[in-house]
Design a protein around this motif. Structure first.
Motif, mmCIF file in Angstrom:
data_model
loop_
_atom_site.group_PDB
_atom_site.id
_atom_site.type_symbol
_atom_site.label_atom_id
_atom_site.label_comp_id
_atom_site.label_asym_id
_atom_site.label_seq_id
_atom_site.Cartn_x
_atom_site.Cartn_y
_atom_site.Cartn_z
ATOM 1 N N ARG A 78 0.848 -1.177 0.000
ATOM 2 C CA ARG A 78 0.000 0.000 0.000
ATOM 3 C C ARG A 78 0.886 1.229 0.000
ATOM 4 N NH1 ARG A 78 -4.554 1.925 4.185
ATOM 5 N NH2 ARG A 78 -5.001 3.851 3.094
ATOM 6 N N ARG A 79 0.495 2.237 -0.714
ATOM 7 C CA ARG A 79 1.267 3.470 -0.823
ATOM 8 C C ARG A 79 0.826 4.443 0.270
ATOM 9 N NH1 ARG A 79 4.038 5.806 -5.406
ATOM 10 N NH2 ARG A 79 3.573 3.787 -6.324
ATOM 11 N N PHE A 80 1.814 5.068 0.929
ATOM 12 C CA PHE A 80 1.564 6.047 1.978
ATOM 13 C C PHE A 80 2.278 7.352 1.657
ATOM 14 C CE2 PHE A 80 0.875 2.044 4.124
ATOM 15 C CZ PHE A 80 -0.265 2.291 4.872
ATOM 16 N N THR A 81 1.856 8.412 2.280
ATOM 17 C CA THR A 81 2.490 9.721 2.138
ATOM 18 C C THR A 81 3.692 9.798 3.060
ATOM 19 O OG1 THR A 81 0.318 10.691 1.725
ATOM 20 C CG2 THR A 81 2.101 12.216 2.302
ATOM 21 N N ALA A 82 4.793 10.323 2.557
ATOM 22 C CA ALA A 82 5.981 10.572 3.379
ATOM 23 C C ALA A 82 6.348 12.045 3.218
ATOM 24 C CB ALA A 82 7.144 9.685 2.959
ATOM 25 N N ILE A 83 6.231 12.792 4.299
ATOM 26 C CA ILE A 83 6.608 14.201 4.309
ATOM 27 C C ILE A 83 7.971 14.274 4.988
ATOM 28 C CG2 ILE A 83 6.041 16.505 5.149
ATOM 29 C CD1 ILE A 83 3.074 15.518 5.183
ATOM 30 N N VAL A 84 8.961 14.779 4.276
ATOM 31 C CA VAL A 84 10.328 14.825 4.810
ATOM 32 C C VAL A 84 10.750 16.286 4.915
ATOM 33 C CG1 VAL A 84 12.712 14.077 4.506
ATOM 34 C CG2 VAL A 84 10.841 12.629 3.683
ATOM 35 N N GLU A 85 11.259 16.652 6.087
ATOM 36 C CA GLU A 85 11.749 18.012 6.257
ATOM 37 C C GLU A 85 13.051 18.017 7.041
ATOM 38 O OE1 GLU A 85 9.080 20.527 8.484
ATOM 39 O OE2 GLU A 85 8.496 18.879 9.771
ATOM 40 N N SER A 86 13.846 19.013 6.743
ATOM 41 C CA SER A 86 15.124 19.189 7.425
ATOM 42 C C SER A 86 14.861 19.707 8.831
ATOM 43 C CB SER A 86 15.982 20.184 6.643
ATOM 44 O OG SER A 86 17.179 20.443 7.344
ATOM 45 N N GLU A 87 15.545 19.122 9.791
ATOM 46 C CA GLU A 87 15.419 19.572 11.179
ATOM 47 C C GLU A 87 16.809 19.552 11.797
ATOM 48 O OE1 GLU A 87 13.210 17.790 14.940
ATOM 49 O OE2 GLU A 87 11.815 18.517 13.411
ATOM 50 N N SER A 92 20.492 19.101 11.919
ATOM 51 C CA SER A 92 21.464 18.365 11.101
ATOM 52 C C SER A 92 20.909 17.041 10.573
ATOM 53 C CB SER A 92 22.728 18.102 11.916
ATOM 54 O OG SER A 92 22.419 17.286 13.032
ATOM 55 N N CYS A 93 19.604 16.794 10.739
ATOM 56 C CA CYS A 93 19.026 15.541 10.246
ATOM 57 C C CYS A 93 17.733 15.830 9.499
ATOM 58 C CB CYS A 93 18.798 14.557 11.389
ATOM 59 S SG CYS A 93 17.527 15.064 12.560
ATOM 60 N N TYR A 94 17.094 14.779 9.025
ATOM 61 C CA TYR A 94 15.823 14.876 8.314
ATOM 62 C C TYR A 94 14.786 14.039 9.047
ATOM 63 C CZ TYR A 94 18.478 16.988 4.591
ATOM 64 O OH TYR A 94 19.278 17.836 3.873
ATOM 65 N N VAL A 95 13.584 14.578 9.129
ATOM 66 C CA VAL A 95 12.479 13.877 9.771
ATOM 67 C C VAL A 95 11.468 13.507 8.691
ATOM 68 C CG1 VAL A 95 10.589 14.076 11.425
ATOM 69 C CG2 VAL A 95 12.806 15.093 11.950
ATOM 70 N N ALA A 96 11.058 12.245 8.682
ATOM 71 C CA ALA A 96 10.054 11.749 7.741
ATOM 72 C C ALA A 96 8.804 11.406 8.525
ATOM 73 C CB ALA A 96 10.574 10.516 7.005
ATOM 74 N N PHE A 97 7.672 11.885 8.044
ATOM 75 C CA PHE A 97 6.401 11.727 8.751
ATOM 76 C C PHE A 97 5.360 11.144 7.816
ATOM 77 C CE2 PHE A 97 2.266 13.788 9.828
ATOM 78 C CZ PHE A 97 2.032 13.105 11.006
ATOM 79 N N CYS A 98 4.610 10.172 8.304
ATOM 80 C CA CYS A 98 3.509 9.568 7.554
ATOM 81 C C CYS A 98 2.199 10.001 8.213
ATOM 82 C CB CYS A 98 3.630 8.046 7.549
ATOM 83 S SG CYS A 98 2.254 7.252 6.698
ATOM 84 N N PRO A 99 1.476 10.966 7.628
ATOM 85 C CA PRO A 99 0.270 11.483 8.283
ATOM 86 C C PRO A 99 -0.889 10.496 8.329
ATOM 87 C CG PRO A 99 0.550 12.482 6.123
ATOM 88 C CD PRO A 99 1.788 11.672 6.392
ATOM 89 N N GLU A 100 -0.931 9.529 7.430
ATOM 90 C CA GLU A 100 -2.046 8.579 7.445
ATOM 91 C C GLU A 100 -2.113 7.784 8.737
ATOM 92 O OE1 GLU A 100 -1.073 8.768 2.962
ATOM 93 O OE2 GLU A 100 0.028 8.890 4.831
ATOM 94 N N VAL A 101 -0.968 7.457 9.314
ATOM 95 C CA VAL A 101 -0.952 6.636 10.533
ATOM 96 C C VAL A 101 -0.206 7.310 11.684
ATOM 97 C CG1 VAL A 101 -1.291 4.424 9.390
ATOM 98 C CG2 VAL A 101 1.018 5.325 9.674
ATOM 99 N N ASP A 102 0.179 8.579 11.494
ATOM 100 C CA ASP A 102 0.824 9.363 12.541
ATOM 101 C C ASP A 102 2.103 8.696 13.051
ATOM 102 O OD1 ASP A 102 0.993 11.639 14.119
ATOM 103 O OD2 ASP A 102 -0.120 10.748 15.776
ATOM 104 N N VAL A 103 2.983 8.330 12.116
ATOM 105 C CA VAL A 103 4.258 7.690 12.439
ATOM 106 C C VAL A 103 5.376 8.545 11.854
ATOM 107 C CG1 VAL A 103 5.720 5.668 11.976
ATOM 108 C CG2 VAL A 103 3.322 5.358 12.548
ATOM 109 N N ALA A 104 6.468 8.686 12.609
ATOM 110 C CA ALA A 104 7.608 9.468 12.145
ATOM 111 C C ALA A 104 8.902 8.721 12.412
ATOM 112 C CB ALA A 104 7.645 10.826 12.847
ATOM 113 N N SER A 105 9.931 9.092 11.655
ATOM 114 C CA SER A 105 11.272 8.564 11.860
ATOM 115 C C SER A 105 12.240 9.627 11.388
ATOM 116 C CB SER A 105 11.463 7.254 11.101
ATOM 117 O OG SER A 105 12.645 6.608 11.543
ATOM 118 N N GLN A 106 13.528 9.355 11.511
ATOM 119 C CA GLN A 106 14.518 10.343 11.090
ATOM 120 C C GLN A 106 15.748 9.670 10.515
ATOM 121 O OE1 GLN A 106 15.447 12.511 14.666
ATOM 122 N NE2 GLN A 106 16.941 11.009 15.348
#
Length: 72
Positions: free
Chosen positions: A3-12, A14-28
């Motif tokens: 299944r395809r999900f949305t990944a929103i990635v932003e600089s924070e 010195s690292c990058y944070v990736a967030f999936c709004p469909e299931v409210d999960v994030a990683s970096q």
């Protein structure tokens, strides 16, 4: 089943944070690629261990767009 999900990635800092709004999960990660890969791993772990109720909390439609407003 894939299944395809949305990944929103932003600089924070010195690292990058990736967030999936469909299931409210994030990683970096230290790069955009690493952040996306880590998010994919976090999503895989979620779906391997989540209850049916947790999985069904997914939002069906997410819209990522831009908006222009006057600043200052």
């Amino acid at each position: 089943m894939n299944r395809r999900f949305t990944a929103i990635v932003e600089s924070e800092g010195s690292c990058y944070v990736a967030f999936c709004p469909e299931v409210d999960v994030a990683s970096q990660g230290e790069s955009v690629t690493e952040a996306r890969e880590n998010l994919a791993e976090a999503l895989t772990l979620l779906f391997e261990s989540a209850s049916v109720d947790e999985i069904e909390r997914q939002r069906e439609e997410i819209y990522v767009t831009q908006i222009e407003v006057e600043v200052g």
